[in-house]
Write a protein that holds these residues in place. Structure first.
Motif, mmCIF file in Angstrom:
data_model
loop_
_atom_site.group_PDB
_atom_site.id
_atom_site.type_symbol
_atom_site.label_atom_id
_atom_site.label_comp_id
_atom_site.label_asym_id
_atom_site.label_seq_id
_atom_site.Cartn_x
_atom_site.Cartn_y
_atom_site.Cartn_z
ATOM 1 N N ARG A 248 0.841 -1.193 0.000
ATOM 2 C CA ARG A 248 0.000 0.000 0.000
ATOM 3 C C ARG A 248 0.875 1.241 0.000
ATOM 4 N N GLY A 249 0.608 2.175 -0.902
ATOM 5 C CA GLY A 249 1.438 3.359 -1.057
ATOM 6 C C GLY A 249 2.581 3.166 -2.032
ATOM 7 N N GLY A 250 2.693 1.949 -2.620
ATOM 8 C CA GLY A 250 3.729 1.692 -3.610
ATOM 9 C C GLY A 250 3.377 2.264 -4.972
ATOM 10 N N HIS A 251 4.386 2.363 -5.843
ATOM 11 C CA HIS A 251 4.212 2.979 -7.157
ATOM 12 C C HIS A 251 4.459 1.965 -8.278
ATOM 13 N N PRO B 270 -4.481 -5.935 -33.994
ATOM 14 C CA PRO B 270 -4.509 -6.555 -32.664
ATOM 15 C C PRO B 270 -5.555 -5.871 -31.801
ATOM 16 N N PRO B 271 -5.893 -6.450 -30.668
ATOM 17 C CA PRO B 271 -6.794 -5.766 -29.742
ATOM 18 C C PRO B 271 -6.257 -4.377 -29.396
ATOM 19 N N GLU B 272 -7.140 -3.425 -29.322
ATOM 20 C CA GLU B 272 -6.704 -2.038 -29.109
ATOM 21 C C GLU B 272 -6.041 -1.884 -27.746
ATOM 22 N N TRP B 273 -4.925 -1.186 -27.734
ATOM 23 C CA TRP B 273 -4.163 -0.933 -26.507
ATOM 24 C C TRP B 273 -3.643 0.487 -26.570
ATOM 25 N N GLN B 274 -4.324 1.371 -25.852
ATOM 26 C CA GLN B 274 -4.021 2.793 -25.844
ATOM 27 C C GLN B 274 -4.045 3.301 -24.409
ATOM 28 N N LEU B 275 -3.643 4.546 -24.232
ATOM 29 C CA LEU B 275 -3.532 5.121 -22.898
ATOM 30 C C LEU B 275 -4.842 5.046 -22.123
ATOM 31 N N ASP B 276 -5.962 5.364 -22.762
ATOM 32 C CA ASP B 276 -7.230 5.382 -22.031
ATOM 33 C C ASP B 276 -7.609 3.985 -21.535
ATOM 34 N N ILE B 277 -7.278 2.956 -22.317
ATOM 35 C CA ILE B 277 -7.584 1.588 -21.904
ATOM 36 C C ILE B 277 -6.701 1.185 -20.723
ATOM 37 N N ALA B 278 -5.422 1.545 -20.787
ATOM 38 C CA ALA B 278 -4.512 1.226 -19.684
ATOM 39 C C ALA B 278 -4.953 1.918 -18.395
ATOM 40 N N ARG B 279 -5.339 3.161 -18.511
ATOM 41 C CA ARG B 279 -5.840 3.886 -17.331
ATOM 42 C C ARG B 279 -7.024 3.158 -16.725
ATOM 43 N N ARG B 280 -7.965 2.752 -17.566
ATOM 44 C CA ARG B 280 -9.172 2.088 -17.075
ATOM 45 C C ARG B 280 -8.828 0.758 -16.393
ATOM 46 N N GLN B 281 -7.897 -0.008 -16.997
ATOM 47 C CA GLN B 281 -7.510 -1.278 -16.389
ATOM 48 C C GLN B 281 -6.887 -1.070 -15.008
ATOM 49 N N LEU B 282 -6.001 -0.085 -14.897
ATOM 50 C CA LEU B 282 -5.328 0.150 -13.625
ATOM 51 C C LEU B 282 -6.300 0.685 -12.572
ATOM 52 N N GLU B 283 -7.173 1.580 -12.969
ATOM 53 C CA GLU B 283 -8.159 2.110 -12.012
ATOM 54 C C GLU B 283 -9.093 1.003 -11.538
ATOM 55 N N ARG B 284 -9.443 0.101 -12.423
ATOM 56 C CA ARG B 284 -10.294 -1.028 -12.052
ATOM 57 C C ARG B 284 -9.601 -1.921 -11.014
ATOM 58 N N ALA B 285 -8.265 -1.988 -11.078
ATOM 59 C CA ALA B 285 -7.498 -2.789 -10.120
ATOM 60 C C ALA B 285 -7.206 -2.036 -8.832
ATOM 61 N N GLY B 286 -7.712 -0.808 -8.699
ATOM 62 C CA GLY B 286 -7.565 -0.062 -7.462
ATOM 63 C C GLY B 286 -6.451 0.960 -7.441
ATOM 64 N N GLU C 121 -4.534 4.571 -8.271
ATOM 65 C CA GLU C 121 -4.772 5.992 -8.538
ATOM 66 C C GLU C 121 -3.739 6.450 -9.562
ATOM 67 N N ILE C 122 -4.201 7.043 -10.663
ATOM 68 C CA ILE C 122 -3.283 7.491 -11.704
ATOM 69 C C ILE C 122 -2.694 8.840 -11.297
ATOM 70 N N LEU C 123 -1.365 8.887 -11.202
ATOM 71 C CA LEU C 123 -0.680 10.129 -10.833
ATOM 72 C C LEU C 123 -0.245 10.923 -12.058
ATOM 73 N N ARG C 124 0.302 10.219 -13.050
ATOM 74 C CA ARG C 124 0.738 10.876 -14.284
ATOM 75 C C ARG C 124 0.495 9.934 -15.456
ATOM 76 N N ALA C 125 0.145 10.510 -16.585
ATOM 77 C CA ALA C 125 -0.093 9.702 -17.780
ATOM 78 C C ALA C 125 0.097 10.585 -19.004
#
Length: 261
Positions: free
Chosen positions: A146-149, A175-191, A193-197
């Motif tokens: 917790r608190g790791g980056h 290939p299956p689409e892989w863009q910044l917005d998708i990566a953000r959504r995947q990470l947010e779904r896993a809990g 917090e996006i700090l920079r993108a």
């Protein structure tokens, strides 16, 4: 033997060792708009440990100017494991062989359905770094305290359009689409917090057609249908244009994210 034939013959026999894609300095990469290494070093100064996912031959990690006292790397391609261990063991870095994760674009919002768990305990690391490697967001979250980056730089799914064009090939099924917005959504779904993108692009410049052919031969996910003999006419045309002063270059789209657990 003509210069063109010599370059292609060399490309055909020259192996790739580790993950050094410079082709002895004949392939140069322009910088992306961000400084990923600087961001990693900034966090590494504050972390007791670091996990580098998909270290390749350990080239980037071995050159990193600052690493925590405990640094561990994973690698999913068997030939690279031995190369990475030889390079990183003298630096006190353990290299762990793992099963590669499913491509993120095929992960359905990053659900942890993939059968490639990371072989580490819950909360074992405070900093996880990933350069161009697929990952299961829930697994990254699990091994982070917790608190790791988590810092990752990724190649977008449409990165190879220029490679296909220069090789004279029709693009394969996208290939299956892989863009910044998708990566953000995947990470947010896993809990996370996006700090920079940020999204951007880099330019790869090839000194000659042989370096271009060598690259496509040794990085098969770029153009899976590429063969030197099968694209000989297109490569010959590319060689003539380069001899006339036209640069051989491709634009690759990338993005990066820093996320907080």
């Amino acid at each position: 033997m003509t210069e063109f034939d010599r370059l292609l013959a060399e490309a055909a026999r020259k192996p790739l060792v580790g993950w050094d894609l410079s082709c002895d300095g004949r392939i140069a990469t322009t910088a992306v708009p961000w400084d990923f290494e600087r961001a990693v070093v900034h966090r590494a100064r504050q972390s007791p440990d670091l996990l580098d996912m998909g270290t390749g031959g350990g080239e980037w990690l071995g050159r990193l100017p600052l690493r925590p006292a405990r640094t561990v790397a994973t690698e999913g391609w068997a030939p690279n494991v031995a190369v990475a261990r030889e390079r990183l063991a003298p630096l006190g870095i353990e290299v762990v062989a793992v099963e590669g994760a499913l491509d993120n674009g095929a992960q359905h919002d990053g659900d942890a359905h993939d059968d490639a768990p990371l072989p580490f305990a819950d909360g074992e690391f405070h900093l996880v770094v990933n350069r161009h490697e697929s990952f299961v967001p829930a697994e990254v979250a699990r091994v982070l305290a917790r608190g790791g980056h988590f810092l990752t730089q990724q190649v977008a799914s449409d990165f190879n359009a220029d490679h296909y064009r220069l090789a004279g090939l029709a693009p394969a099924e996208p290939p299956p689409e892989w863009q910044l917005d998708i990566a953000r959504r995947q990470l947010e779904r896993a809990g996370f917090e996006i700090l920079r993108a940020e999204a951007g692009a880099e330019l790869l410049r090839f000194a000659d057609v042989g370096a271009f052919a060598w690259y496509l031969k040794n990085v098969p996910y770029v153009c899976p249908d590429f063969t030197i003999e099968g694209t000989r006419d297109a490569l010959a045309q590319l060689h003539r244009r380069q001899q006339a002063g036209e640069a051989i270059a491709v634009r690759q789209t990338l993005f990066w994210i820093e996320a907080l657990r």
